[in-house]
Every structure is written in structure tokens, then in C-alpha cells.
Design a protein around this motif. Structure first.
Motif, short mmCIF file in Angstrom:
data_model
loop_
_atom_site.label_atom_id
_atom_site.label_comp_id
_atom_site.label_asym_id
_atom_site.label_seq_id
_atom_site.Cartn_x
_atom_site.Cartn_y
_atom_site.Cartn_z
N ARG A 114 -1.99 7.30 -9.26
CA ARG A 114 -2.65 7.78 -10.52
C ARG A 114 -3.94 8.84 -10.24
NH1 ARG A 114 -0.49 5.51 -15.19
NH2 ARG A 114 -2.27 6.54 -16.37
N LEU A 128 -3.21 -4.34 -5.82
CA LEU A 128 -4.29 -3.99 -4.69
C LEU A 128 -5.19 -3.68 -5.10
CD1 LEU A 128 -1.78 -1.14 -3.00
CD2 LEU A 128 -2.52 -3.67 -1.93
N SER A 172 2.68 -2.40 -7.85
CA SER A 172 2.03 -2.66 -6.55
C SER A 172 0.57 -2.24 -6.55
CB SER A 172 2.81 -1.88 -5.46
OG SER A 172 2.84 -0.52 -5.83
N ARG A 173 0.33 -1.21 -7.32
CA ARG A 173 -0.87 -0.54 -7.56
C ARG A 173 -1.96 -1.62 -8.16
NH1 ARG A 173 -1.89 2.35 -11.64
NH2 ARG A 173 -3.97 2.81 -10.88
N ARG A 213 5.51 16.27 -8.43
CA ARG A 213 5.53 15.08 -7.58
C ARG A 213 5.52 13.90 -8.37
NH1 ARG A 213 1.80 15.55 -2.67
NH2 ARG A 213 1.91 17.62 -2.22
N ASP A 214 5.39 14.05 -9.68
CA ASP A 214 5.38 12.70 -10.70
C ASP A 214 4.31 11.79 -10.39
OD1 ASP A 214 6.07 10.89 -12.51
OD2 ASP A 214 7.39 9.67 -11.50
N TRP A 215 3.21 12.49 -10.17
CA TRP A 215 1.73 11.70 -9.84
C TRP A 215 1.21 11.55 -11.30
CZ3 TRP A 215 -1.08 12.93 -4.58
CH2 TRP A 215 0.01 12.66 -3.39
N ARG A 270 11.88 17.77 -13.38
CA ARG A 270 12.21 17.09 -12.18
C ARG A 270 13.84 16.48 -12.05
NH1 ARG A 270 6.87 14.55 -13.35
NH2 ARG A 270 8.04 12.74 -14.33
N ALA A 284 3.95 1.42 -1.08
CA ALA A 284 4.61 1.67 -2.38
C ALA A 284 3.49 2.27 -3.48
CB ALA A 284 4.82 0.19 -2.84
N ALA A 285 2.23 1.74 -3.43
CA ALA A 285 1.37 2.19 -4.38
C ALA A 285 1.25 3.59 -4.21
CB ALA A 285 0.11 1.25 -4.22
N LEU A 333 0.72 -1.13 0.05
CA LEU A 333 -0.04 -0.16 -0.14
C LEU A 333 0.81 1.48 -0.12
CD1 LEU A 333 -2.73 -0.73 2.50
CD2 LEU A 333 -3.25 0.14 0.15
N ARG A 370 10.33 4.75 -10.75
CA ARG A 370 8.93 5.14 -9.94
C ARG A 370 7.91 4.66 -10.77
NH1 ARG A 370 7.43 8.53 -6.30
NH2 ARG A 370 6.04 9.63 -7.43
N ALA A 401 3.09 5.88 -3.29
CA ALA A 401 4.06 6.75 -3.43
C ALA A 401 3.91 7.44 -4.98
CB ALA A 401 5.21 6.10 -3.24
N ARG A 402 3.02 6.68 -5.72
CA ARG A 402 2.70 7.31 -6.87
C ARG A 402 1.44 6.91 -7.38
NH1 ARG A 402 4.17 5.98 -12.70
NH2 ARG A 402 5.05 7.83 -13.64
#
Lengths: 496, 116, 309
Positions: free
Chosen positions: A16, C57, C53-54, A39-41, C38, A10-11, A8, C47, A13-14
Motif C-alpha cells: 500500500r 508483518l 500477510s501485510r 501494478r494494482d498497488w 488491468r 507475499a506482502a 514478506l 490480490r 507483491a501488493r
């Protein structure tokens, strides 16, 4: 479970991000885009691919049901936040990340989904009454409320699954479920309204909202589908099959009704164009009225409105804002054209201009962008001949800005923008006072009674018919009406 | 290990990998109950099922493509026998290709390669 | 006669393919970070891999009346076909199975993605997905034939459909030198069948992600992985076909294969950012009228060379 926590984190951290803008939210959107970029999202274009829904801008009741639709379609783990002011963005994003990464909260959210108690008041107790409790007279959704109310009458688990537009009864059911307040689990300093809550039964709003209200909601499993509309015929998933219609050659073919907007990535926020598609070609295009968002926050034309109100405004300030507005439009066009690298370049330039970077620093990069994009033969080849709008036609339709001066197809318009951007950057240090009538506002000559975006919007349906879907998106992006101006006009009309 | 065994083993590895991804997703997902969702409609509800007889305006291109694709079936073995068969193989193949290309030119002039 | 490599190549080939695909993702992320201003650190470049990981989940979604079987089949086909294509791609002196029809095998696996991607677009019963799926078919009609002629150019030059024979036949003179157009067409097709960059048409932003739009979790991960795996596989295939395989001075063969593959991969990642999405309604005309005749003529060159020998 520890491993899940690691995953969780890790997910989170980025995540979408589904960035949804509401009319009047331009300033917030710009701040959000800047923050997400640094933030690189990455940006998601559909709920299925998103973890986080960020609503940029003020509350707009007519768009709530659309926002909820997107939110309900997002899979767990997810979070929803709203930023009302540009300064909020950073803290709101931090809060969202914390919520995504904390397993306890996500689990709680899941439980909310599962037991169907997600629907409840949303921190705007009065809004429910307005949005969902008062179905329009003669609205089929409301008439159809009988079976729907049956679904709601059952225990909450079922109500959550069967959450379907039910009109009056449904809204009452939602209210009945309200007292169990899950919002207590998510204290958020910024917005109590937009929370990680599942408003599963939040269909009262849709029921009273439009022609789609009578449709059954998410497939299977619900108790509310049977006997619903269509002469009692059972429909898979509660939806009819595509109907047929004649195409331009007189062939009878299947056609789909696909709306573009109100909430679509790289699209004027709140604008809705209802398309009838055969294959991927637009057969019919109809413009919905702009949503009744009464925002008066005009971000791009603020120098003009201020000058019109008698404030002293420098030409340079207006030129800077105009250049930024056109870079914003270019960013959208390039994104729709599938050139994300150059879209990012245009948006960075836009943000630097708005951050008052000196003209000397911005100019070389603006010229480089103009060279790369304006002289790209590939982009020209891909867009030429799309959406032709001659100067005479444009003037006749009341269009005054760069679209009219360009007088041509999509490449003519983006090249006009690029040339204008370079010119505007050159005069962005000019301190002469601004004449709001002589100087063109970003979308054309500023007129508070009829902002230039109104004419741009009205020109759309005629241009879209017959275009391929991708070309239709390019046409809209190359005219790029400003949703804030549409909302402003709406507010003016409402005021009388 | 023969070619077939190798291909099947590789398929097995790939399928195991896919199964591993689905298995891990099943183990880690935060919610096991599926989310009832609607297809994306920019915030609006769908009006009908999307699966329909899609009007492909490029169906004439598919006809052209089929002609060439059948030609490819001949061309793969042709590559192996050029030096054995001599100039006649090359001449025949390229006359055949020229006929097909003439068809492409005709289709192009008829506007079959444009559909919007 | 069919020769197969040692048993471990069955594991090594997918592993190398994953490594290469991962490097491509990382390289793309690094260019993204530079473009967005960046700071560029190793941490920022990896990254995008957090998407794994997403995907694990995510809660499954249930759409109204989806064609679940076909959808799932399509999603799985794309990455699995990419992995299967490595069966015939030599890496240095090693290959999983040196089929006598290796080129045809690669071509067949690539054509499987047509089915896979169309099914992935059809399955969810969503308008934008459906359009995305059909977009790939239109794109396929455009890129496929020039690609087949490019593959056949190399095969004709070596008078063999066995990929190792093609690599070995280029002793001294790479096919890239005297079949440059075939190489160019092959590289464009690699981007096209991995639907990345200028050929991301089926997954375009203008149709809200197209075939990817309704996928989440493991399905989305597999489709996205399939794109990058195909990019890596196509780049790796270009090396034996046009760049002399593992031949080169000094270094061992596997090292040359690796170096050349990485160079091709880097080139593809870089190029994919320099162009807007090429819509199939424009590309079909270009492919058939402009690209196809030279591609046919390109086959004539090695055919004539064959006759002189």
C-alpha cells in the motif's frame, strides 16, 4: 524464518502506497499514479496503513519535516523512495518492492529503529544546518531546548525514543550521531536522500519550523517530556487537552485544531489550511502561506508559458492539456466525494489524453463520464448548496477560470469541468496557433505575475467557515488550486 | 445443544479466530518494539489531544431515535400477537406510530434533521 | 423452545461466512481491475487477500495517550459481532441455533457494531478517527430505523421472530414480491452497517480513512474483515427474510441458499461501486422524511394480511 520470508514476499507483491506529491512534482505524480494503477498497488491515505512512501517531485526543504513526520509514523516493514523524474518512477518502485520483500534489509531497518541510530545525515549534509541548526529567534521551541538537549545527551537509544523538537541542542545531537552512516546499507541509484532510514531525531527541522515545534514527540517512553512547556504541568503524551471556544450559537464548546495539508491525499500538495473544528464543523479556517518551494516546473500550464515565451504552440495541444488538467481535478473531487470507481475512470482518461490518444478514441468515453457523473442525481443531491461562489464574487476575488464561469456551488463547478472537457477533447486536434491570453489556461486566464490558482486559494478560507469537514474537502477539491502555480509564484516573488 | 450453548460456542470460535490473528501477528511481526507515532495530521504535529467533548449537532435526532427505539421494544412482541389480539392491536400500534411520525414531521419542519 | 443445529454448524457457519466475504472481496477486486484497465485473471482478483500477510508483518504503533482497551475492544467487536449474527441465519436446512427471537438477535448484533465502530474511532486519540467514529453514529441514526421496520415487516408476515419460520412462511410467494420496499431498505442498511461503498462515510477518503486511519496490522485486518463479514452476513440474512430461504426447484436447499446469497452479494458489490459516499448530514433527512413513512406503511401490509387469515 523461511516462513517469514514467504510472508514478506507475499506482502511486498501488493504494497500500500502513501503517494506524497511535492509542489513541482505533477509530472512525476501522474507517472506514479499510472504505474500504481497498472501494478494494482493500492493507495493509502495515512502512514499507519502504508508500506511504501513514494515522494513525487523535487526536494523542497520546507516540506522535509512534514515528509519525515509521515515517514516516522509508518510501521515496519516499510520503504521510502523519491522519484524526481517521470522516467524514474518504474525503477524506483521496483527498488522499493525489492527492499520491502528482502527480510535482511527490513531487519536492518528495524535495528535502526531500535537502536536509535537512524538519525544521521541524510545525504544533504548542508540541509541539516539550514533546517534544524538555526532556530528562529524567539522561537519557543528553541528556548525550550534545555530539557530536550538532556534527552539527546543520553545514549542514542533514548535519544531515538525521545526524539523531540529540541531546537539548537537537538540539532547538534543529531549531527553528533551522524557519522554512523546507515545509508551504506541501501545503495540506491536514484536517490540517496530518501531512504529507508529512520530519521528519528530529525526534529531539529521542526523545532525551527513553526508553532508546533515545542510539542513533545511520540508518546511515552521518552526522557524528554517532563518539565516541557505549559508551566511544568505534566501532560499525558505531552499534549494539552482541547481548549474551548464559542460556537456560532454562542455556546462554549471544545474545539480541535486540525490542519488540512500540507501532505494529504487528494489535496493540493503543500497547501496548508489550519482549521478550528467543533465536532466536525469548521469554525475557523486560516491559510498558511504556500511552502517556500521554489519550483518553476508548471506542468499543466506549460503550453501557455511556452506560447507566452514566443514558441509556436497549437491550440489543440493546449486544449488537450487543459482537458487533462480538469480530468485530474475531477479525479480528485470524485475521490474526495467517495466515488473511487469514477475517479479511476477520470484518471484513465486523463492519462490517455496526455499519452496523445486520438480525440476520436477519447471523446466517447469523455462523454460517457460526463453523462455518468454530470447527470448523477446522487452526486448532485450530496453536493448541492456546498461552497457557493457566484460569478460576481469570483471575479471580484480575481478568479477567472471555470470556477468563475460556473458561478455556483460544487455541482455547478464539476459540471462546468465536464462540459469543458468534452469541448476541449473535440478541439484537441486543432492546429491553429495558441494565443495564451485569449485561451484560458486550466485554472483561468494565465498571468505569470499572478497565476489563477492564487486567487482560488485566497477564496478558500471564506468558503470553508461553517462547512462540515467533508463539505470543506469538497469545496477545496472543486476549486482545486494548482500547487505548481503557487510554487511558481513564490519563485517569481523570491526572484523579485 | 441449546441456544445458549450454541451462542457461546460461536462466540468462542470467533474469539479464538481473533486470538489467532493477534497471535500470528505477534509471531510474524518484523519488529517487536512498538513504533512511537503521532496521529495523522497531514504531516504536521497534533496540537492537542483529539479526545474531547465532540459537538454532535445531531443530538436532536438522537432524541427522536430514542423515542422510536423504545417503540421497537413493543413492536417485536407485537408481531407475535397480531392474529391473537385482532384488529385492535394493529389499530393501536399504528396510531402510536402515527403520533411518532407526526413528531418526526414536526422535528423536520423545525430543522432538527439538518445540522450543517 | 430453542433448537440448535449439530455441533459442526458452529464451525461451518463462520467458515461459510468467511468464504462469502472472501468472494465479495475477490469480486470487488475483479471489478476494480476492469475499471482500471488491468488484465483480469484469477491471480489479479485474489490480490487483495495479500493484505492478510501485510497485517501479520506490521510493527505495532504507539500513539500518544490512546485509549488502548476501548480501541482494541471496538476493533474486535466489529468482526466478532458479524460472526455472531450467523447464529440465526439458516443455510438450507441448517442453522446453528434457531432462536425464537432470531430477528432480534440479528438486530442486536448489528447494533453492536455501533459501539464497536465508535470505540474504534475514539480509541486512537486522533482527530480524523474520532470524526469517523461519530460519523458512524450519525449514519446509524439514519439507517437503523428503516432497517428495523424492514426486519419487522418480514417478522409480521410470518407472525414469528424465528428466522426459519419466516423462511418457511414464504412458501410460493417470496416476501420480496409483496414487501419490495422492505427488501430495498434492508439491502441499503447492509451496505450501511458494513460501511462499504456509498456508506463508507466513517472510513471516508476525505478524512484520511477515518476509523481505519490510525489502525495498522492485525487491528486494521480485523476492522476490514469486519466490513466484508458484515456484508456477507447481511446478504445471507436477506435470503431467509425476503427470498424464500432455501426453497426452490431441483437443487437441494443449501444450494439454493448459496445461489441466492451469492446473487444478493454480487448485487451489493456492484451497487456499492455505482454511488458516491452518502454523507450522513444529507442521509439523515432522507431516511427520516422519505424512507421512514413508507417503511412503516410496509409493516401495515403484512399486519393487515395477518388479520384476514
Amino acid at each position: 524464518m523461511d516462513l517469514t520470508a514467504v510472508v514478506l514476499r507475499a506482502a511486498a507483491a501488493r504494497p500500500r502506497v502513501l503517494l506524497v506529491t511535492v509542489p513541482g512534482g505533477t509530472a512525476v505524480r501522474l507517472a506514479a499514479e499510472r504505474a500504481l494503477r497498472s501494478r494494482d498497488w493500492p493507495s493509502a491515505s495515512t502512514p499507519a496503513g502504508a508500506d511504501l512512501m513514494v515522494v513525487a517531485g523535487p526536494d523542497c526543504p520546507p516540506l522535509r519535516s512534514a515528509l519525515d513526520r509521515l515517514w516516522q509514523d509508518m510501521p515496519q516493514p516499510r520503504a521510502r523512495v523519491r522519484a524526481q523524474a517521470p522516467d524514474d518512477v518504474s525503477s524506483v518502485l521496483d527498488a522499493a518492492r525489492d527492499r520491502l520483500r528482502s527480510p535482511g534489509r527490513s531487519r536492518a531497518d528495524v535495528r535502526g529503529t531500535a537502536d536509535g541510530n537512524g538519525h544521521s545525515d541524510r545525504g544533504h549534509p548542508g540541509d541539516r544546518g539550514v533546517g534544524g541548526g538555526v532556530p528562529r529567534a524567539g522561537d519557543p521551541a528553541a528556548e525550550d531546548g534545555g530539557p530536550g538537549s538532556g534527552a539527546y545527551g543520553e545514549p542514542p537509544e533514548d535519544g531515538s525514543r525521545g526524539g523531540r523538537p529540541g531546537g539548537r541542542q537537538g540539532a547538534v545531537g543529531a549531527h553528533r550521531a551522524a557519522p554512523d552512516d546507515r545509508r551504506g546499507g541501501h545503495p540506491d541509484p536514484h536517490d540517496t536522500a530518501e531512504h529507508g532510514d529512520d530519521r528519528r531525531a530529525d526534529h531539529g527541522g521542526q523545532g525551527g519550523n513553526g508553532e508546533h515545534g515545542g510539542r513533545a514527540d511520540p508518546g511515552g517512553g521518552s526522557g524528554g517530556h517532563d518539565g516541557h512547556g505549559n508551566g511544568g504541568m505534566e501532560l499525558p503524551g505531552g499534549l494539552p487537552m482541547a481548549e474551548q471556544g464559542e460556537d456560532r450559537d454562542g455556546l462554549t464548546l471544545d474545539r480541535l485544531h486540525v490542519p488540512l495539508g500540507p501532505l494529504l491525499a487528494d489535496w493540493p500538495a503543500g497547501l496548508t489550511v489550519r482549521l478550528v473544528l467543533q465536532g466536525d464543523v469548521v469554525q475557523e479556517a486560516a491559510l498558511d502561506g504556500p511552502p517556500a518551494c521554489t519550483s518553476t516546473d508548471l506542468f499543466w500550464t506549460r503550453p501557455w508559458t511556452r506560447a507566452a515565451a514566443g514558441e509556436p504552440v497549437a491550440v489543440g495541444e493546449a486544449a488537450r492539456r487543459r482537458a487533462a488538467a480538469r480530468l485530474d481535478s475531477l479525479g480528485r473531487l470524485l475521490s474526495v466525494a467517495g466515488w473511487p470507481a469514477e475517479a479511476v475512470a477520470a484518471r484513465r482518461l486523463r492519462d490517455e489524453l496526455l499519452a496523445e490518444a486520438p480525440a476520436s478514441a477519447v471523446l466517447p468515453r469523455a462523454e460517457r463520464l460526463a453523462r455518468r457523473v454530470g447527470r448523477s442525481r446522487t452526486l448532485y443531491w450530496l453536493t448541492r448548496g456546498i461552497g457557493p461562489l457566484s460569478t460576481a464574487d469570483a471575479r471580484a476575488a480575481g478568479v477567472s477560470g471555470p470556477a468563475a464561469r460556473a458561478g455556483g456551488d460544487v455541482p455547478a463547478r464539476y459540471r462546468r469541468w465536464l462540459a469543458d472537457v468534452v469541448d476541449d477533447v473535440r478541439q484537441s486536434d486543432d492546429t491553429a496557433p495558441l494565443d495564451p491570453v485569449a485561451q484560458e489556461s486550466p485554472r483561468g486566464r494565465w498571468d505569470a505575475a499572478r497565476p489563477p490558482s492564487v486567487a482560488l486559494t485566497e477564496a478558500l478560507p471564506g468558503l470553508l467557515v461553517g462547512a462540515e469537514l467533508g463539505a470543506a474537502r469538497l469545496i477545496v477539491a472543486s476549486l482545486d488550486p494548482d500547487p505548481d502555480e503557487l510554487a511558481f509564484r513564490r519563485a517569481e516573488v523570491a526572484r523579485g | 445443544m441449546s441456544g445458549f450453548t450454541a451462542a457461546l460456542s460461536l462466540l468462542g470460535v470467533a474469539v479464538l479466530g481473533v486470538a489467532g490473528v493477534y497471535g500470528a501477528a505477534r509471531a510474524f511481526r518484523v519488529s517487536h518494539g512498538p513504533l512511537p507515532a503521532q496521529p495523522f495530521g497531514s504531516g504536521l504535529e497534533p496540537a492537542e489531544h483529539a479526545v474531547s467533548r465532540f459537538h454532535v449537532r445531531w443530538y436532536t435526532v438522537t432524541m427522536l431515535f430514542l423515542a422510536f427505539d423504545m417503540e421497537m421494544v413493543f413492536m417485536y412482541p407485537w408481531t407475535l400477537v397480531i392474529s391473537v389480539m385482532g384488529p385492535s392491536a394493529v389499530i393501536e400500534m399504528f396510531v402510536f406510530l402515527a403520533v411518532l411520525l407526526a413528531g418526526v414531521v414536526h422535528a423536520w419542519r423545525e430543522g432538527a434533521l439538518r445540522w450543517t | 423452545m430453542v433448537e440448535a443445529g449439530a455441533w459442526w454448524t458452529v464451525l461451518a457457519a463462520p467458515a461459510i461466512l468467511f468464504g462469502l466475504a472472501g468472494l465479495a472481496v475477490v469480486g470487488d477486486a475483479a471489478l476494480d481491475a476492469r475499471g482500471a484497465g488491468r488484465p483480469l485473471t484469477p491471480g489479479t482478483a485474489v490480490r487483495p487477500l495479500l493484505a492478510v500477510s501485510r497485517a501479520l508483518l506490521a510493527q505495532p504503533r504507539r500513539l500518544p495517550a490512546p485509549d488502548r482497551l476501548l480501541w482494541r475492544a471496538g476493533v474486535i467487536t466489529v468482526p466478532v459481532a458479524a460472526v455472531l449474527s450467523t447464529l440465526v441465519i439458516p443455510f438450507g436446512g441448517h442453522v446453528v441455533a434457531d432462536l425464537s427471537v432470531g430477528v432480534v438477535w440479528f438486530n442486536a448484533m448489528e447494533a453492536l457494531t455501533w459501539a464497536g465502530l465508535w470505540l474504534a474511532g475514539w480509541g486512537p486519540n486522533a482527530a480524523f478517527s474520532l470524526i469517523g467514529g461519530y460519523r458512524f453514529l450519525a449514519q446509524g441514526l439514519a439507517y437503523e430505523l428503516p432497517l428495523m421496520f424492514a426486519l419487522i415487516s418480514a417478522a409480521t408476515g410470518a407472525r414469528s421472530l424465528r428466522v426459519t419460520d419466516i423462511a418457511a412462511a414464504q412458501h410460493g410467494l417470496w416476501y420480496a414480491v409483496w414487501m419490495p420496499f422492505a427488501l430495498l431498505v434492508h439491502l441499503a442498511a447492509v451496505l450501511a452497517f458494513s460501511f462499504l461503498g456509498p456508506f463508507a462515510y466513517p472510513a471516508g477518503r476525505d478524512i484520511a480513512g477515518g476509523v481505519l486511519g490510525e489502525t495498522s496490522g492485525a487491528d486494521r485486518l480485523l476492522l476490514q474483515a469486519g466490513r466484508w463479514l458484515w456484508l456477507a452476513a447481511g446478504a445471507a440474512m436477506a435470503v431467509p427474510l425476503f427470498l424464500g430461504g432455501g426453497a426452490g426447484p431441483g437443487l437441494p436447499a443449501w444450494a439454493w441458499s448459496l445461489v441466492k446469497t451469492l446473487l444478493v452479494l454480487g448485487l451489493l458489490v456492484w451497487v456499492s461501486r455505482r454511488l458516491p459516499v452518502i454523507r450522513a448530514d444529507r442521509y439523515v433527512e432522507l431516511a427520516w422524511v422519505v424512507l421512514l413513512p413508507p417503511a412503516v406503511l410496509q409493516v401495515l401490509v403484512p399486519a393487515l394480511v395477518d388479520l384476514n387469515l
